[in-house]
Design an enzyme around this catalytic site. Sequence first.
Site, PDB file in Angstrom:
ATOM      1  N   LYS A 174       0.834  -1.208   0.000  1.00  0.00           N
ATOM      2  CA  LYS A 174       0.000   0.000   0.000  1.00  0.00           C
ATOM      3  C   LYS A 174       0.865   1.253   0.000  1.00  0.00           C
ATOM      4  O   LYS A 174       1.611   1.494   0.951  1.00  0.00           O
ATOM      5  CB  LYS A 174      -0.902   0.042   1.239  1.00  0.00           C
ATOM      6  CG  LYS A 174      -1.934   1.160   1.119  1.00  0.00           C
ATOM      7  CD  LYS A 174      -2.588   1.519   2.435  1.00  0.00           C
ATOM      8  CE  LYS A 174      -1.916   2.665   3.133  1.00  0.00           C
ATOM      9  NZ  LYS A 174      -1.974   3.950   2.437  1.00  0.00           N
ATOM     10  N   GLY A 227       7.008   4.882   8.308  1.00  0.00           N
ATOM     11  CA  GLY A 227       6.110   6.018   8.533  1.00  0.00           C
ATOM     12  C   GLY A 227       6.351   6.596   9.908  1.00  0.00           C
ATOM     13  O   GLY A 227       7.417   6.401  10.506  1.00  0.00           O
ATOM     14  N   GLU A 249      10.192   1.153  10.287  1.00  0.00           N
ATOM     15  CA  GLU A 249      11.158   2.249  10.060  1.00  0.00           C
ATOM     16  C   GLU A 249      10.412   3.534  10.372  1.00  0.00           C
ATOM     17  O   GLU A 249       9.501   3.910   9.638  1.00  0.00           O
ATOM     18  CB  GLU A 249      11.628   2.266   8.609  1.00  0.00           C
ATOM     19  CG  GLU A 249      12.262   0.987   8.113  1.00  0.00           C
ATOM     20  CD  GLU A 249      13.665   0.778   8.646  1.00  0.00           C
ATOM     21  OE1 GLU A 249      14.288   1.741   9.120  1.00  0.00           O
ATOM     22  OE2 GLU A 249      14.126  -0.368   8.598  1.00  0.00           O
ATOM     23  N   CYS A 283      13.287  11.237   6.922  1.00  0.00           N
ATOM     24  CA  CYS A 283      13.282  10.725   8.292  1.00  0.00           C
ATOM     25  C   CYS A 283      14.630  10.933   8.982  1.00  0.00           C
ATOM     26  O   CYS A 283      14.696  11.153  10.185  1.00  0.00           O
ATOM     27  CB  CYS A 283      12.907   9.258   8.298  1.00  0.00           C
ATOM     28  SG  CYS A 283      13.845   8.291   7.132  1.00  0.00           S
ATOM     29  N   GLU A 384       9.523  15.564  15.989  1.00  0.00           N
ATOM     30  CA  GLU A 384       9.847  15.548  14.566  1.00  0.00           C
ATOM     31  C   GLU A 384       8.915  16.503  13.828  1.00  0.00           C
ATOM     32  O   GLU A 384       7.693  16.337  13.877  1.00  0.00           O
ATOM     33  CB  GLU A 384       9.681  14.132  14.012  1.00  0.00           C
ATOM     34  CG  GLU A 384      10.081  14.024  12.565  1.00  0.00           C
ATOM     35  CD  GLU A 384       9.852  12.629  12.007  1.00  0.00           C
ATOM     36  OE1 GLU A 384       8.761  12.079  12.206  1.00  0.00           O
ATOM     37  OE2 GLU A 384      10.777  12.097  11.361  1.00  0.00           O
TER      38      GLU A 384
END
Length: 491
Positions: A174, A227, A249, A283, A384
């Site tokens: 997906k 994500g 991750e 990231c 973040e």
Amino acid sequence: MLQLSMYINGAWQANNSVAKRQIINPANGTVIAEAAEGTELDAEQAIQAAKQAFEQGPWPRMSAEERAGYLLKIAERIEAHHEELTRLETMDNGKPLREAGYDVSDAAACFRYYAGLILAPHGETYPVPDQMQAMVVREPIGVCGLIVPWNYPLLMSVWKIAPALAAGNTIVYKPSELTPVTATKLFEFFDQIKLPKGAANMVLGAGETVGHAIAASDDVAMVSFTGGTATGRKIMQDASGNMKKISLELGGKSPNIIFADADFEAAVDYALFGIYAGAGQICSAGSRILVEESIKERFITRFVERANQIVVGAGDNPITEMGPLVSQQQMDKVLHYIALGQKEGAKLVCGGCRLTGGAYDNGFFVAPTAFAETTPEMRIVQEEIFGPVAVFQTFRDEAEAIQLANDTKYGLAGAVFTNNAAKAMRVIKKIRAGITWINTYHGTYNEAPWHGYKQSGIGSSLGTYGLDEFMEVKQINFNLDVAPIGWFANR
Ligand code: NDP
């Protein structure tokens, strides 16, 4: 306008509802594609196709050499369509053509890498006692659910798809609901090279429905997710139903440590690259820049001078150095953090606003932004932001640099800039993060594992580690001297 469908059991399929999602070019707000909006039912059909293909289809049973042949054909297709894929990625995600071009090349190289790696020996034998031959074989896990974000739509997909397929698994994939365009192209290649039916299935749609259905299904043996950390937590919960294997991750707030003895111009250059490449939507971005107190003023002045010169614009303009954010929602989130930083008392030293006027008005552009005079507990230092926002922190000595660098719940990446080799090694070894650099930033190689410590993830991508994620290990003990064991008396 592109029409995007799902790919289930070797065929293109409309969704089980009539809903469509509009896919937006973040540089100008235009609709570039309409995507079928998948449902739980679509996810279930894809899972069942993958299950059938795993249990009865040729993919897990064919020789590694044959599977590698398919992977090489995919790499060839990606290379042959390099320009088209680059243009589509820029249109969909917003990143400049230069960045998208690297992603496309890396995607082809990743397929080639795993085509080679799957042919390398990967079993073991052990010299055990008792006339036994003990050996270990590696086997595919089963149906793997692969869920990826929007910041590297093609490359993050390939980091999962290539090793998962190489290992002989079947997949239900997906993409992010925001960026399904290049993935659809990839599945066109799968169709063209006649990948066995059901080996690779793609479902489009939202995380809360389709993603959740994949993560929670008892017929999915493993879920590999990239994500945000909050979503990763939900996936862990969903995966607990059948104890499926998980590989996560997740996010980061990575420190980039600049010592006074570093090559000054190189350190400034990499600090800019570390945070503003990908408009900060990476990231591993070097979002916390830790500068030694003695060069603080000079470093920040030079950084700001250069940040203000970065050419921000549409990714398809060849002079653009930094593109827009991926969506209105992401831009709003970043602007919210900028306002928060000011409220928290940090000093805004550059940027700090949405770019407006002319062509900027229809896109989601935020100026390269940085805050100085921060304190470690500020939310802009701890959370973040995932946008072009750097925070400066300062340190007096090595010990303080290490302490500040590790003062985060994340542990994805980190860098150190110094001309003292021993100091560089000392510091980098103490950074609690899986991806680190000395006198450089952001370089990633297929050969080395991409791995987060702490709340940045579980498991690894890339390298031999990335392949291991998608394989089971089985021990086989072979008795070379068959005779009754005599454990119980033979009455
Ligand atoms: P999200 O976590 O929001 O989404 C990632 C993917 O998960 C999307 O496909 C999303 O679907 C899907 N998803 C959302 N909710 C669920 C759910 N409940 N169950 C299953 N799947 C779900 O992240 P973003 O897309 O916003 O990406 C940004 C984040 O990704 C950042 O935190 C970044 O650090 C991290 N990231 C980490 C990387 C790493 O290697 N460590 C690399 C790249 C990004 P949809 O969006 O389609 O609804």
